[in-house]
Design a protein around this motif. Structure first.
Motif, short mmCIF file in Angstrom:
data_model
loop_
_atom_site.label_atom_id
_atom_site.label_comp_id
_atom_site.label_asym_id
_atom_site.label_seq_id
_atom_site.Cartn_x
_atom_site.Cartn_y
_atom_site.Cartn_z
N ASN A 1 -0.11 0.20 -10.80
CA ASN A 1 -1.00 1.06 -11.59
C ASN A 1 -2.40 1.10 -11.00
N GLU A 2 -2.89 -0.04 -10.56
CA GLU A 2 -4.24 -0.09 -10.00
C GLU A 2 -4.35 0.64 -8.66
N ASN A 3 -3.22 0.76 -7.95
CA ASN A 3 -3.25 1.38 -6.63
C ASN A 3 -2.51 2.71 -6.57
N ASP A 4 -2.25 3.29 -7.75
CA ASP A 4 -1.64 4.62 -7.85
C ASP A 4 -0.29 4.68 -7.13
N GLU B 1 0.87 -1.17 0.00
CA GLU B 1 0.00 0.00 0.00
C GLU B 1 0.92 1.22 0.00
N THR C 1 1.11 -4.03 -12.64
CA THR C 1 -0.36 -3.97 -12.65
C THR C 1 -0.89 -3.53 -11.29
N HIS C 2 -0.34 -4.12 -10.24
CA HIS C 2 -0.75 -3.72 -8.88
C HIS C 2 -0.43 -2.26 -8.62
N GLN D 1 5.32 -7.77 -14.82
CA GLN D 1 4.01 -7.23 -15.17
C GLN D 1 3.01 -7.30 -14.01
N ASP D 2 3.05 -8.35 -13.21
CA ASP D 2 2.12 -8.46 -12.08
C ASP D 2 2.33 -7.32 -11.09
#
Length: 310
Positions: free
Chosen positions: A300-303, A102, A297-298, A293-294
């Motif tokens: 990008n999705e969580n800024d 986070e 992706t996380h 990539q995983d």
């Protein structure tokens, strides 16, 4: 896969990343057997240690071969920096896989990794006259100062009663100062041309920095005002000045710290170590390209991508 460790290994970032990912995957399989799937904190600590240990092994081999094959200082440092950075990429990937980041934990982690990365420039300096030194113990400084003061009081034209009274007050003051032991060690200590430089690295100054700011002021005051004027205290901050709060300004306005932020920090590292770390970072550190990539992706999705900046 056995990696060919040579003086130009730093030009093979993809090879290093592939090698470390393979070793991390192997270690992670064993760690899951030990800690299971549910104890994610222990798994995170264990895989982080495993990757750090493998990177340290590579560093040791690099140093050994550099001595045997007479590598240049720049070749050594280029390789050390690349191994360090690649190990960071893999550590971030596996920490995120084990215990998804986070924003607070990730911002703090990026800052934590920056300090040892920069210190490599002084562990393997391009300059010939940079000498790492041990910081003094406060107990030694205290003993030296107490002895000087007592000798001074003994030579003052006062009666024995007055001298004893003065020493008593002096001891009371010391009892307040030493109610908690003072640690004089900072992040880095080196000497150039007989002058001592005491350095603290800081990712940035936020709202909870009061205690650290007070400690830094006290420690630098001891170096500058008690030990000798031959001590310079440098504060290297990762973020730009405008991104920090008033605690940074307190240190900057003090007469005991020379404060540098952002690009100024990299310029100072180059001045004192002889290595252009800013250019190295610009040419080699590509978090968004090098992370798997995983992980991206996380992020990008969580800024979290915005924290991928040195």
């Amino acid at each position: 896969m056995e990696m060919n460790i040579n003086r130009r290994l730093y030009e093979q970032k993809e090879v290093i990343l592939h090698y470390l990912r393979d070793r991390a995957a192997e270690s992670y399989g064993e760690i899951i057997k030990i800690h299971g799937e549910r104890d994610f904190k222990k798994r995170a600590r264990a895989i982080n240690k495993a990757i750090k240990d493998k990177a340290q092994t590579l560093r040791t081999i690099i140093i050994q071969r550099s001595i045997a094959q007479s590598w240049s200082k720049t070749e050594i440092l280029n390789n050390i920096l690349m191994i360090t950075y690649c190990s960071y990429v893999i550590m971030i990937e596996y920490r995120n896989r084990t215990w998804p980041y986070e924003y607070m934990a990730f911002a703090r982690r990026i800052g934590e990794l920056w300090e040892p990365f920069c210190k490599n420039c002084f562990d393997f300096p391009a300059r010939d006259d940079v000498e790492l030194v041990e910081p003094p113990l406060f107990s030694e400084v205290r003993e030296q100062l107490q002895q000087e003061i007592r000798e001074y009081i003994e030579n003052i034209s006062l009666s024995e009663l007055e001298k004893n009274q003065l020493l008593k007050y002096y001891d009371k003051v010391w009892s307040l100062v030493t109610s908690g032991e003072i640690k004089l060690e900072l992040d880095l200590h080196f000497r150039i041309d007989g002058k001592n430089y005491n350095v603290d690295f800081k990712s940035g100054f936020q709202s909870n920095e009061k205690g650290n700011t007070n400690r830094l002021l006290l420690v630098a005051s001891i170096y500058k005002n008690i030990l000798s004027e031959n001590n310079e205290c440098l504060l290297f901050v990762r973020t730009e000045e405008d991104d920090n709060n008033h605690y940074l300004q307190i240190l900057k306005k003090s007469e005991v710290w020379d404060v540098y932020c952002g690009n100024e920090t990299y310029s100072q590292i180059e001045t004192y170590s002889g290595f252009d770390i800013a250019s190295w970072i610009a040419a080699n550190i590509e978090w968004e390209k090098d992370l798997d990539q995983d992980t991206l992706t996380h992020f990008n999705e969580n800024d979290l991508v915005k924290y991928l900046s040195w």
